[in-house]
Design an enzyme around this catalytic site. Structure first.
Site, short mmCIF file in Angstrom:
data_model
loop_
_atom_site.label_atom_id
_atom_site.label_comp_id
_atom_site.label_asym_id
_atom_site.label_seq_id
_atom_site.Cartn_x
_atom_site.Cartn_y
_atom_site.Cartn_z
CG ASP A 66 -0.35 -0.04 2.52
OD1 ASP A 66 0.88 -0.21 2.60
OD2 ASP A 66 -1.09 0.12 3.52
CB SER A 67 4.57 1.73 -0.05
OG SER A 67 4.81 0.59 -0.85
CG ASP A 105 0.44 -4.10 1.98
OD1 ASP A 105 0.63 -5.08 2.73
OD2 ASP A 105 1.24 -3.14 1.90
CE LYS A 135 3.21 -6.01 3.75
NZ LYS A 135 2.73 -4.83 4.50
CD GLU A 137 0.59 -1.48 8.05
OE1 GLU A 137 0.30 -0.71 9.00
OE2 GLU A 137 1.06 -1.09 6.98
CD GLU A 204 7.93 -0.44 7.41
OE1 GLU A 204 6.93 -1.10 7.09
OE2 GLU A 204 8.19 0.70 6.95
O1 KIV Z 1 3.56 -1.12 1.63
C1 KIV Z 1 4.72 -1.56 1.57
O2 KIV Z 1 5.47 -1.33 0.62
C2 KIV Z 1 5.18 -2.39 2.68
C3 KIV Z 1 6.65 -2.70 2.73
C4 KIV Z 1 7.42 -1.51 3.04
C5 KIV Z 1 6.93 -3.83 3.63
O3 KIV Z 1 4.43 -2.77 3.50
#
Ligand code: KIV
Length: 289
Positions: A66-67, A105, A135, A137, A204
């Protein structure tokens, strides 16, 4: 590393990668035996089809993080990222890859309310993208959700330590684990997520000793970012390591200055257009005879 080479004969938009056998959650888990991996796992972020094609053969896992909110959309944080964005980019990355396991994510607000909400969102992501895992959090607070998803056929990668979706609670993106209470919490979070059935865990932005301790204690692979070389694998945001941004977090190693190369190429193009030196005969269609 995969020996498969890509065949883009047909069209730039619809490449036909030769079929290969993708990495799976059980294959990733099996890389950690007796508490350690022989060779660290390689993961990078990917948000587009073409980047996925370029990274795929080198990586065990590609993360549609989600970055992308910041990297692709110029948002201030990952908070506004939507399920629609994750599905669109996830599907593109799956189309551009054939070897790496693709993990997408779950965006903020799509899973925290209840395990049921998480299942709805995760199943949508998997149906619309074809990815192999999601994924999410959070540690102890998300353990029940991780158990709910994994027991219903959805492989889950955990994410503990610095969790960017919690930026408003954490008050920023500073590394975590600066005191004993934070250290204990990170260790407990990783343990809870692993016990709930996660096939791997991202840790992280934590003090190195904590990341090492998490990796040592975890039965499943621990993938570090701003963590420790003792982790079972590493992940970076691809655009950071390729040098597309002027500012990157301290934990990023910049392997190439792509921003400079792009700027140089575009400056040459602009100069040639303005000077009528592009296009030349080589780029121009003419009738034969
Ligand atoms: O969103 C993302 O890119 C991440 C990584 C930095 C692990 O969660």
């Amino acid at each position: 590393m995969s020996k498969i080479t890509i065949d883009t004969d047909t069209s730039r938009a619809t490449p036909k990668p030769k079929p290969g056998k993708r990495m799976t959650a059980p294959a990733i888990m099996a890389r950690k035996q007796d508490g350690k991996v022989d060779e660290p796992l390689v993961m990078l972020t990917a948000y587009t089809m073409r980047m996925a094609q370029l990274l795929d053969a080198h990586c065990d896992m590609l993360l549609v993080g989600d970055s992308l909110g910041q990297v692709i959309y110029g948002l201030d944080s990952t908070i506004p990222v939507s399920l629609e964005m994750m599905c669109a980019h996830g599907a593109a990355v799956v189309r551009g890859s054939w070897h790496a396991m693709i993990i997408v994510d779950m965006p903020f607000g799509s899973y925290e309310a209840s395990p049921q909400q998480a299942f709805e969102s995760a199943s949508r992501i998997m149906k619309e993208t074809g990815c192999a895992a999601v994924k999410l959090e959070g540690g102890e607070a998300m353990a029940e959700t991780v158990r709910f998803l994994t027991s219903r056929g959805i492989p889950v990668m955990g994410h503990v330590g610095l969790t960017p979706q919690a930026v408003n609670m954490l008050g920023g993106y500073r590394a975590r684990g600066r005191d004993d209470a934070e250290e204990d919490k990170i260790l407990a979070d990783a343990r809870a997520v692993a016990q709930a059935g996660a096939f791997a865990i991202v840790v992280e932005g934590v003090m190195e000793e904590i990341a090492s301790a998490v990796a040592k204690a975890s039965p499943v692979p621990v993938i570090g970012i701003g963590a420790s070389k003792d982790c079972d694998g590493q992940v970076l945001v691809t655009e950071d390591m390729l040098g597309l941004f002027e500012r990157t977090p301290r934990f990023v190693k910049v392997y190439h200055d792509l921003a400079d190369q792009i700027s140089g190429a575009v400056a040459t193009y602009a100069d040639e257009v303005r000077g009528r030196r592009f296009p030349t005969a080589a780029q121009t269609y003419r009738r034969k005879g």
